[in-house]
Scaffold this motif. Structure first.
Motif, PDB file in Angstrom:
ATOM      1  N   UNK A 366      -7.598  16.910   7.876  1.00 50.96           N
ATOM      2  CA  UNK A 366      -6.300  17.140   7.231  1.00 50.96           C
ATOM      3  C   UNK A 366      -5.224  16.222   7.818  1.00 50.96           C
ATOM      4  N   UNK A 367      -5.265  15.991   9.133  1.00 51.70           N
ATOM      5  CA  UNK A 367      -4.288  15.106   9.773  1.00 51.70           C
ATOM      6  C   UNK A 367      -4.447  13.679   9.258  1.00 51.70           C
ATOM      7  N   UNK A 368      -5.691  13.190   9.183  1.00 50.96           N
ATOM      8  CA  UNK A 368      -5.925  11.835   8.691  1.00 50.96           C
ATOM      9  C   UNK A 368      -5.529  11.700   7.227  1.00 50.96           C
ATOM     10  N   UNK A 369      -5.809  12.732   6.444  1.00 49.88           N
ATOM     11  CA  UNK A 369      -5.453  12.706   5.025  1.00 49.88           C
ATOM     12  C   UNK A 369      -3.928  12.675   4.862  1.00 49.88           C
ATOM     13  N   UNK A 370      -3.226  13.500   5.619  1.00 53.44           N
ATOM     14  CA  UNK A 370      -1.762  13.530   5.538  1.00 53.44           C
ATOM     15  C   UNK A 370      -1.171  12.186   5.962  1.00 53.44           C
ATOM     16  N   UNK A 371      -1.755  11.573   6.992  1.00 54.57           N
ATOM     17  CA  UNK A 371      -1.268  10.268   7.454  1.00 54.57           C
ATOM     18  C   UNK A 371      -1.507   9.183   6.413  1.00 54.57           C
ATOM     19  N   UNK A 372      -2.661   9.249   5.734  1.00 57.65           N
ATOM     20  CA  UNK A 372      -2.966   8.249   4.705  1.00 57.65           C
ATOM     21  C   UNK A 372      -1.996   8.357   3.535  1.00 57.65           C
ATOM     22  N   UNK A 373      -1.702   9.579   3.099  1.00 60.09           N
ATOM     23  CA  UNK A 373      -0.755   9.776   1.997  1.00 60.09           C
ATOM     24  C   UNK A 373       0.650   9.337   2.407  1.00 60.09           C
ATOM     25  N   UNK A 374       1.001   9.618   3.638  1.00 63.72           N
ATOM     26  CA  UNK A 374       2.332   9.268   4.164  1.00 63.72           C
ATOM     27  C   UNK A 374       2.554   7.755   4.157  1.00 63.72           C
ATOM     28  N   UNK A 375       1.467   6.983   4.264  1.00 62.79           N
ATOM     29  CA  UNK A 375       1.541   5.522   4.286  1.00 62.79           C
ATOM     30  C   UNK A 375       1.254   4.881   2.928  1.00 62.79           C
ATOM     31  N   UNK A 376       1.114   5.675   1.886  1.00 65.61           N
ATOM     32  CA  UNK A 376       0.662   5.132   0.596  1.00 65.61           C
ATOM     33  C   UNK A 376       1.734   4.277  -0.064  1.00 65.61           C
ATOM     34  N   UNK A 377       1.292   3.166  -0.657  1.00 63.78           N
ATOM     35  CA  UNK A 377       2.188   2.287  -1.409  1.00 63.78           C
ATOM     36  C   UNK A 377       1.639   2.122  -2.827  1.00 63.78           C
ATOM     37  N   UNK A 378       2.526   2.231  -3.828  1.00 61.74           N
ATOM     38  CA  UNK A 378       2.130   2.171  -5.232  1.00 61.74           C
ATOM     39  C   UNK A 378       2.675   0.880  -5.830  1.00 61.74           C
ATOM     40  N   UNK A 383       4.092   1.898 -11.304  1.00 65.01           N
ATOM     41  CA  UNK A 383       5.225   2.822 -11.275  1.00 65.01           C
ATOM     42  C   UNK A 383       6.018   2.774 -12.576  1.00 65.01           C
ATOM     43  N   UNK A 384       6.244   1.570 -13.108  1.00 65.15           N
ATOM     44  CA  UNK A 384       7.068   1.460 -14.316  1.00 65.15           C
ATOM     45  C   UNK A 384       6.323   1.916 -15.555  1.00 65.15           C
ATOM     46  N   UNK A 385       5.000   1.730 -15.591  1.00 72.32           N
ATOM     47  CA  UNK A 385       4.221   2.320 -16.692  1.00 72.32           C
ATOM     48  C   UNK A 385       4.313   3.837 -16.631  1.00 72.32           C
ATOM     49  N   UNK A 386       4.189   4.365 -15.399  1.00 71.43           N
ATOM     50  CA  UNK A 386       4.288   5.828 -15.224  1.00 71.43           C
ATOM     51  C   UNK A 386       5.677   6.329 -15.625  1.00 71.43           C
ATOM     52  N   UNK A 387       6.731   5.596 -15.255  1.00 70.56           N
ATOM     53  CA  UNK A 387       8.098   6.013 -15.581  1.00 70.56           C
ATOM     54  C   UNK A 387       8.304   6.060 -17.093  1.00 70.56           C
ATOM     55  N   UNK A 388       7.761   5.069 -17.811  1.00 70.85           N
ATOM     56  CA  UNK A 388       7.890   5.057 -19.276  1.00 70.85           C
ATOM     57  C   UNK A 388       7.236   6.299 -19.880  1.00 70.85           C
ATOM     58  N   UNK A 389       6.054   6.659 -19.378  1.00 65.25           N
ATOM     59  CA  UNK A 389       5.365   7.845 -19.904  1.00 65.25           C
ATOM     60  C   UNK A 389       6.145   9.116 -19.581  1.00 65.25           C
ATOM     61  N   UNK A 439       7.912  15.626  -8.490  1.00 63.59           N
ATOM     62  CA  UNK A 439       6.679  16.403  -8.703  1.00 63.59           C
ATOM     63  C   UNK A 439       5.659  15.591  -9.500  1.00 63.59           C
ATOM     64  N   UNK A 440       6.148  14.784 -10.437  1.00 66.24           N
ATOM     65  CA  UNK A 440       5.242  13.917 -11.190  1.00 66.24           C
ATOM     66  C   UNK A 440       4.592  12.873 -10.298  1.00 66.24           C
ATOM     67  N   UNK A 441       5.355  12.319  -9.371  1.00 68.92           N
ATOM     68  CA  UNK A 441       4.787  11.361  -8.421  1.00 68.92           C
ATOM     69  C   UNK A 441       3.692  12.011  -7.585  1.00 68.92           C
ATOM     70  N   UNK A 447      -0.211  12.420  -4.110  1.00 70.27           N
ATOM     71  CA  UNK A 447       0.571  12.431  -2.870  1.00 70.27           C
ATOM     72  C   UNK A 447       1.010  13.857  -2.554  1.00 70.27           C
ATOM     73  N   UNK A 448       0.063  14.769  -2.343  1.00 69.02           N
ATOM     74  CA  UNK A 448       0.438  16.165  -2.107  1.00 69.02           C
ATOM     75  C   UNK A 448       1.048  16.354  -0.723  1.00 69.02           C
ATOM     76  N   UNK A 449       2.082  17.181  -0.665  1.00 66.24           N
ATOM     77  CA  UNK A 449       2.594  17.637   0.628  1.00 66.24           C
ATOM     78  C   UNK A 449       3.516  16.696   1.352  1.00 66.24           C
ATOM     79  N   UNK A 450       3.371  15.391   1.170  1.00 64.07           N
ATOM     80  CA  UNK A 450       4.173  14.459   1.954  1.00 64.07           C
ATOM     81  C   UNK A 450       5.619  14.439   1.451  1.00 64.07           C
TER      82      UNK A 450
END
Length: 484
Positions: A366-378, A383-389, A439-441, A447-450
């Motif tokens: 769980x610690x490694x998973x939380x750290x990986x999400x915390x460092x995620x880059x999109x 992002x802009x395709x997602x924003x349009x939707x 919440x959509x992101x 990216x749960x929890x971060x």
């Protein structure tokens, strides 16, 4: 750093003050009250060109039972056995006490190298105590003042020959290897995020008596931190470097945090402040709850603090081994978590037992998973395709009949993920729509929890060609008139 130096002595002789001076930082709590230090604290000491590991210990008490003082003494004796050199400190203003004589005899038997230091030796009032120190039979005492920095040159002169001798012995004992250093390095490509040079920073926080020190001892596989049934044993935020299942980590054990209204003593305020500083330095914060009384008001405040500081959060429920209806209890815990901490929706919730070690593998994952999400880059395009939707599914509101236009989105930072949306009228965007985007992101980019930071920024009038035609036409007419 080949040399390990343990600072030992009675309570309130100035061990932590000297420790802070040697490491060059105010790491250890210092107060006039005796017995402030309880755990072993390690730091990187420095005297001139000499580098060494220094250990601050609890004051030696004349107790050998299972009381708090007895457990503190056993921990200090363990530090004596670990260290290459012991710096035995007495209070020069108080003089040699019967307790000093008792511990001098113990050190003479247990430690290979003992340096005697008479602390608080500034001024003539300490002369008598320095003379008494000769009677301990540990050689000539060094006159020190940890508070004012006096006697550091003499301490360096005493340590240097010992450091040289220990380094030579370690060089002789080291096995010869044929490893090619060039081949032993990292492979080409992107370096791993977590290395021995840059370990993962993890802080364990919670209310008093939740089992934080017991949990870290179980992870370490040894009784490195002081534990017991008494609440509030830990005072300093102790950091320990470990390799947990192949992951280099620096784990911070913090003091239990009570409600602010109940914290009256100065020492407890210092302890809580030290714990809050550990949260700010951490990358992942493990909020440890007691399974018997989970999600009390103080637990919620601590978890919210970690989220506001922008740290990745893992919720761990301790003392799970004594729970009877585990499945029913787990369902209730998850429901409470969703209801009471919506800002951490989706953060890992792990059940553990610090006493038996059950659930530690899940906590590590769980610690490694939380750290990986915390460092995620999109990527910006995604992002802009997602924003349009998202805009097509639920358009932004139109305050006073003017629609808010969301034009562009990009990720500005990680740790935690931070996003910037360029839009019109950012000051009129309701908080509910920002939550809709956050919440959509979480859901669409896993990216749960971060903690997620969303900033709305107005573009203003950014048309670079506006007014250009008129200006160019005027300049051309003026040029033509000049030629005529």
């Amino acid at each position: 750093m080949s040399l390990t130096l343990a600072i030992v002595g009675r309570p309130n002789v100035g061990k932590s003050t000297l420790f802070n001076r040697l490491v060059g930082k105010r790491l250890a709590l210092v107060d006039d009250q005796p017995g402030v230090t309880r755990d072993l604290r390690e730091g990187e000491g420095r005297l001139g060109d000499l580098r060494f590991t220094v250990i601050d210990t609890a004051g030696l008490e004349d107790a050998t039972d299972d009381s708090l003082q007895g457990r503190m003494r056993r921990l200090t004796e363990r530090a004596v056995d670990m260290a290459d050199v012991c710096l035995f400190m007495i209070d020069a203003r108080t003089g040699v006490t019967p307790t000093d004589e008792l511990f001098a005899e113990i050190l003479r038997k247990r430690s290979k190298h003992v340096i005697l230091a008479a602390n608080k030796a500034e001024g003539a009032a300490a002369d008598a105590g320095v003379l008494e120190a000769y009677g301990l039979g540990l050689g000539e005492p060094i006159r020190l003042s940890g508070e004012h920095g006096e006697g550091m040159t003499d301490l360096y002169a005493a340590l240097m020959p010992l450091a040289d001798a220990i380094e030579e012995k370690q060089a002789e004992d080291a096995p010869e290897t044929d490893i090619d250093l060039d081949e032993a390095g990292e492979t080409e490509g992107e370096a791993p995020a977590i290395t021995a040079a840059k370990p993962l920073q993890v802080a364990v926080v919670g209310r008093p008596n939740a089992g934080k020190s017991t949990l870290i001892n179980k992870i370490l596989g040894e009784d490195r931190l002081l534990t017991g049934p008494e609440a509030g044993i830990t005072r300093d935020a102790i950091s320990l470097r470990i390799d947990w299942n192949g992951t280099p980590m620096r784990i911070f054990d913090t003091a239990g945090m009570r409600k602010k209204a109940k914290v009256q003593e100065k020492l407890e305020k210092l302890s809580v402040s030290d714990g809050l500083r550990a949260v700010k330095f951490a990358e992942v914060v493990v909020v440890l709850l007691d399974a018997a009384i989970p999600f009390e008001q103080q637990d919620l405040r601590i978890a919210d603090l970690a989220e506001r500081e922008g740290r990745a959060v893992v919720i761990a429920v301790n003392k799970w081994d004594v729970e009877e209806a585990k499945q029913e209890k787990l369902r209730d815990l998850k429901a409470q978590f969703e209801r009471l901490l919506p800002q951490l929706r989706g953060a890992p919730l792990v059940t553990v037992s610090a006493k038996t070690g059950r659930g530690l593998d899940r906590l590590h994952e769980a610690i490694l998973r939380a750290h990986e999400v915390w460092n995620r880059r999109i990527p910006t395009a995604a992002l802009n395709r997602w924003l349009t939707a998202m805009l097509e599914q639920h358009p932004p509101p139109a305050p006073q009949g003017r629609r808010i236009k969301l034009r562009y989105m990009t990720q500005a930072k990680t740790r935690p993920p931070g996003f910037v949306v360029m839009c019109s009228h950012p000051d009129k965007m309701p908080a509910s729509y920002s939550r809709y985007l956050v919440n959509g992101l979480r859901d669409d980019f896993d990216m749960p929890g971060t903690p997620i930071r969303l900033t709305l920024r107005g573009q203003g009038d950014k048309n670079p060609y506006k007014g250009r035609r008129k200006k160019n036409a005027g300049a051309l007419a003026k040029h033509l008139r000049g030629r005529a």
